[in-house]
Design an enzyme around this catalytic site. Sequence first.
Site, PDB file in Angstrom:
ATOM      1  N   ARG A 141     -35.701   6.182  50.969  1.00  8.99           N
ATOM      2  CA  ARG A 141     -34.698   7.197  50.668  1.00  8.99           C
ATOM      3  C   ARG A 141     -35.251   8.598  50.899  1.00  8.99           C
ATOM      4  O   ARG A 141     -36.468   8.802  50.823  1.00  8.99           O
ATOM      5  CB  ARG A 141     -34.197   7.071  49.237  1.00  8.99           C
ATOM      6  CG  ARG A 141     -35.279   7.005  48.187  1.00  8.99           C
ATOM      7  CD  ARG A 141     -34.790   6.195  46.978  1.00  8.99           C
ATOM      8  NE  ARG A 141     -35.720   6.187  45.873  1.00  8.99           N
ATOM      9  CZ  ARG A 141     -36.725   5.308  45.760  1.00  8.99           C
ATOM     10  NH1 ARG A 141     -36.938   4.413  46.715  1.00  8.99           N
ATOM     11  NH2 ARG A 141     -37.527   5.333  44.721  1.00  8.99           N
ATOM     12  N   ASP A 318     -41.066  19.499  34.367  1.00  7.88           N
ATOM     13  CA  ASP A 318     -42.177  19.642  35.312  1.00  7.88           C
ATOM     14  C   ASP A 318     -43.044  20.855  34.956  1.00  7.88           C
ATOM     15  O   ASP A 318     -42.596  21.774  34.284  1.00  7.88           O
ATOM     16  CB  ASP A 318     -41.623  19.815  36.734  1.00  7.88           C
ATOM     17  CG  ASP A 318     -40.944  18.547  37.227  1.00  7.88           C
ATOM     18  OD1 ASP A 318     -41.411  17.452  36.879  1.00  7.88           O
ATOM     19  OD2 ASP A 318     -39.944  18.661  37.956  1.00  7.88           O
TER      20      ASP A 318
END
Length: 412
Positions: A141, A318
């Site tokens: 993907r 993150d």
Amino acid sequence: MSNSIASGDDAPSGSSAKLSALKEFRSAGRGVWRDVPEANWNGWHWQLKNRITTVEQLQQLLPALTSEEFAGTMLANTRLALAITPYFFNLIDAADEKCPIRRQVIPRIEETKTAPWEMTDPCGEESHSPVPGLVHRYPDRVLFLVTDRCAAYCRYCTRSRLVSNASGYDFHPHFEQQIDYIRRTPAVRDVLLSGGDPLLFSDEKLEYLLSRLRAIPHVEFLRIGTRIPIFLPQRITPQLCAMLRQYHPLFISIHSNHPRELTAEVRDALGRLADAGVPLGNQSVLLRDVNDDLTVLRAHVQKLLMCRVKPYYIYQCDLIAGSAHLRSSVRKGLEIMAGLRGHTTGYAVPTYVIDAPGGGGKVPVSPEYVLSHNADRVVIRNYEGKVFEYPEAADGTPLVAPPKEIEGPELV
Ligand code: SF4
């Protein structure tokens, strides 16, 4: 046999009133824009044109802007621009400095403080880009970045290096090159359109991309990642939905973090997408003093199901430069996951993941449910902390003799 090793306390009584209140679907209302004609307010172009983008506008609308917010907003346009749609602005509680909606979109001076372990590209996307604007990190993907613009900007954005172009990244996707790479790479069966926000494109421009991708025989599955239904539900028009339904299988991942974002307007917009046959998932980011609270997240995931959206991922924030004040801890995330699993509908429980810093991809993290794996049994615990055994030989084959009795749970 079972032994209780912890109490699985369901919804403490004090939090049930809070849970119910958070689950109410309210309208964002009109606020100071009460005199704007209905057609304008409900039009997505009007909302975009009238976004709050300057410190002067913020001061006028939020007289109690704190010094940290003022200083952060003064610097925002050199890092990640300030932009808030009038609709979304109305969800801010002006009287509450700690309002969880406010913390997500109003810059703060802490954004300028960067620790050595923080990064501008924490997911290592640049190092996995075979052509500009296309990230091929996983085998089958790709992530197709289509724009650097969003309806509003999240202060913890993983792609703040490029979105809004405040720091001069100058993102110019080359659609032909990106599509050509996908066409030449038969392993790619799944394309995720993201950015920035793909639903900011006109219906025609988005359809151009979807039709080009749909024409590639090995592309089985299309996805769009978007926060537009939350920032700008007016964009989810019947015309957009009619266009999207021609490109199935097409999934949409929305991005919502707090139950107050799920208004009556958002529920209706998501209903239009679901009625167009689009399966909907939600991605949240665990944020300090925004949603790192079990009752808040329980209300959120239950409310998402009421909006026909499956809670898909909850991300550990993150290590984006200048985000320390918004990052919650992994310990807290695990506690919350333990408070969801088994305590509410399985469909409502997202997968908690850490995007491995530097580009290792998503790593699922979960509270421990397997306590030990011995010669003749697997020892597990349930959501209430009760311990059970599943008889099985160490090599995974069915047992030929009954397992030996154990005297108590063998904890690891
Ligand atoms: S909508 Fe998504 S891409 Fe845009 S600022 Fe928010 S997190 Fe970043």
